[in-house]
Design an enzyme around this catalytic site. Sequence first.
Site, mmCIF file in Angstrom:
data_model
loop_
_atom_site.group_PDB
_atom_site.id
_atom_site.type_symbol
_atom_site.label_atom_id
_atom_site.label_comp_id
_atom_site.label_asym_id
_atom_site.label_seq_id
_atom_site.Cartn_x
_atom_site.Cartn_y
_atom_site.Cartn_z
ATOM 1 N N SER A 138 51.985 39.667 44.381
ATOM 2 C CA SER A 138 52.896 40.747 43.976
ATOM 3 C C SER A 138 53.756 41.105 45.180
ATOM 4 C CB SER A 138 52.078 41.970 43.564
ATOM 5 O OG SER A 138 52.912 43.109 43.418
ATOM 6 N N TYR A 151 45.670 49.071 45.349
ATOM 7 C CA TYR A 151 46.300 47.945 44.634
ATOM 8 C C TYR A 151 47.035 47.062 45.645
ATOM 9 C CZ TYR A 151 49.229 45.139 41.578
ATOM 10 O OH TYR A 151 49.856 44.065 40.961
HETATM 11 P P1 NDP Z 1 48.926 42.559 31.759
HETATM 12 O O1 NDP Z 1 48.190 43.843 31.753
HETATM 13 O O2 NDP Z 1 49.947 42.326 30.696
HETATM 14 O O3 NDP Z 1 47.910 41.325 31.781
HETATM 15 C C1 NDP Z 1 46.737 41.348 32.548
HETATM 16 C C2 NDP Z 1 45.839 40.192 32.135
HETATM 17 O O4 NDP Z 1 44.668 40.206 32.976
HETATM 18 C C3 NDP Z 1 45.375 40.304 30.703
HETATM 19 O O5 NDP Z 1 45.476 39.049 30.065
HETATM 20 C C4 NDP Z 1 43.922 40.723 30.832
HETATM 21 O O6 NDP Z 1 43.145 40.142 29.784
HETATM 22 C C5 NDP Z 1 43.517 40.089 32.160
HETATM 23 N N1 NDP Z 1 42.384 40.828 32.754
HETATM 24 C C6 NDP Z 1 42.416 42.095 33.229
HETATM 25 N N2 NDP Z 1 41.176 42.474 33.608
HETATM 26 C C7 NDP Z 1 40.357 41.417 33.356
HETATM 27 C C8 NDP Z 1 38.952 41.196 33.519
HETATM 28 N N3 NDP Z 1 38.141 42.146 33.986
HETATM 29 N N4 NDP Z 1 38.431 40.003 33.167
HETATM 30 C C9 NDP Z 1 39.248 39.035 32.665
HETATM 31 N N5 NDP Z 1 40.587 39.180 32.491
HETATM 32 C C10 NDP Z 1 41.123 40.367 32.824
HETATM 33 O O7 NDP Z 1 49.627 42.473 33.203
HETATM 34 P P2 NDP Z 1 50.591 41.390 33.891
HETATM 35 O O8 NDP Z 1 50.819 40.226 33.036
HETATM 36 O O9 NDP Z 1 51.766 42.141 34.388
HETATM 37 O O10 NDP Z 1 49.702 41.004 35.155
HETATM 38 C C11 NDP Z 1 49.319 39.681 35.473
HETATM 39 C C12 NDP Z 1 49.248 39.543 36.986
HETATM 40 O O11 NDP Z 1 50.532 39.792 37.549
HETATM 41 C C13 NDP Z 1 48.295 40.533 37.671
HETATM 42 O O12 NDP Z 1 47.609 39.864 38.691
HETATM 43 C C14 NDP Z 1 49.244 41.574 38.250
HETATM 44 O O13 NDP Z 1 48.691 42.225 39.366
HETATM 45 C C15 NDP Z 1 50.418 40.687 38.617
HETATM 46 N N6 NDP Z 1 51.699 41.370 38.789
HETATM 47 C C16 NDP Z 1 52.224 42.152 37.794
HETATM 48 C C17 NDP Z 1 53.437 42.789 37.987
HETATM 49 C C18 NDP Z 1 54.017 43.721 36.994
HETATM 50 O O14 NDP Z 1 54.884 44.539 37.359
HETATM 51 N N7 NDP Z 1 53.662 43.631 35.711
HETATM 52 C C19 NDP Z 1 54.194 42.576 39.223
HETATM 53 C C20 NDP Z 1 53.544 41.746 40.201
HETATM 54 C C21 NDP Z 1 52.348 41.153 39.978
HETATM 55 P P3 NDP Z 1 42.015 40.917 28.920
HETATM 56 O O15 NDP Z 1 42.376 42.375 28.918
HETATM 57 O O16 NDP Z 1 42.069 40.267 27.572
HETATM 58 O O17 NDP Z 1 40.772 40.610 29.647
HETATM 59 C C1 8X3 Z 2 53.159 45.043 40.316
HETATM 60 C C2 8X3 Z 2 54.416 45.559 40.924
HETATM 61 O O1 8X3 Z 2 55.447 47.545 42.131
HETATM 62 O O2 8X3 Z 2 53.970 48.009 40.267
HETATM 63 O O3 8X3 Z 2 52.416 44.304 41.223
HETATM 64 O O4 8X3 Z 2 53.066 47.254 42.349
HETATM 65 S S1 8X3 Z 2 54.191 47.167 41.424
#
Ligand code: NDP
Ligand code: 8X3
Length: 250
Positions: A138, A151
């Site tokens: 991220s 985070y």
């Molecule tokens: P979502 O919340 O849409 O997706 C998160 C995914 O992680 C889901 O599929 C969820 O599946 C899975 N997950 C969460 N907890 C668990 C667990 N305990 N066990 C197994 N699976 C788990 O978020 P994003 O798609 O945005 O996030 C994906 C990645 O991108 C993360 O690592 C996030 O930190 C990163 N990211 C996101 C950004 C944003 O602004 N959205 C920016 C930068 C990075 P389920 O609940 O079915 O288990």
């Molecule tokens: C997700 C982006 O700015 O919410 O990793 O931390 S931010």
Amino acid sequence: MKKTALITGATSGIGRATAHEFAKHGINLILCGRRQQRLDSIQKALSRETDIHTLSFDLRDREKTLKAIASLPKEFQQIDILINNAGNAHGLDPIQTGNLDDWDAMMDINVKGLLYVSKAIIPGMTERKSGHIINIGSSAGKEVYPKGNVYCGSKHAVLAITEGMRLDLNPFGIKVSAINPGLVETEFSEVRFKGDAAADNVYKGYKALQAEDVAEVIYFAVSRPAHVNIADVLMFCTAQASSTIVNKFN
Ligand code: NDP
Ligand code: 8X3
């Protein structure tokens, strides 16, 4: 020969969009997440394009994570591409009032869960002397913003682990990459704010990155020639300049 990718966090957001992108290009998929119903419906939607196996487990449970991956049928055991994507932010609080359960969740899922899955999959890659690991970091792994403390700490750890993996796996010809997005419009903020209305405002007043934008970059990284490794990508939407500077319409 068709490649096989394992994607964690495939039930939503970036992971689900990556599953769609990879399926379009005929990559076989192992889709992981806790919500089996969602895994089933994604499998149904994509099974005309590629072969799919689903694994439902909670990444916080070390034994279940290792057991789930060990249970893969023969035709899915050779994993060429690992997308360590599952993770979330839990809460947005100053360090002095942060919640211990939120801290546990972020370190257990974003950091330790990534390690458990990697531990299960790396030996096959080192044995075959090939493979590609992409860790979804991220912008929060490159800078720290107010109330982001733990985070940001978890994502800085993801970046350090990525670099460590790249060093250690170098003699085996395994590619290791970090893709680091800024704000992406997914279920991320619903999870961070636990369904609170604050989540509604996060993506308002500008055009955030969409999950598909990130998925396209992930596919770009995995589709480079054998001698090219996209080691580290920082991607923002045009309106975002840093974690705290977003040019909103109003
Ligand atoms: P979502 O919340 O849409 O997706 C998160 C995914 O992680 C889901 O599929 C969820 O599946 C899975 N997950 C969460 N907890 C668990 C667990 N305990 N066990 C197994 N699976 C788990 O978020 P994003 O798609 O945005 O996030 C994906 C990645 O991108 C993360 O690592 C996030 O930190 C990163 N990211 C996101 C950004 C944003 O602004 N959205 C920016 C930068 C990075 P389920 O609940 O079915 O288990
Ligand atoms: C997700 C982006 O700015 O919410 O990793 O931390 S931010």
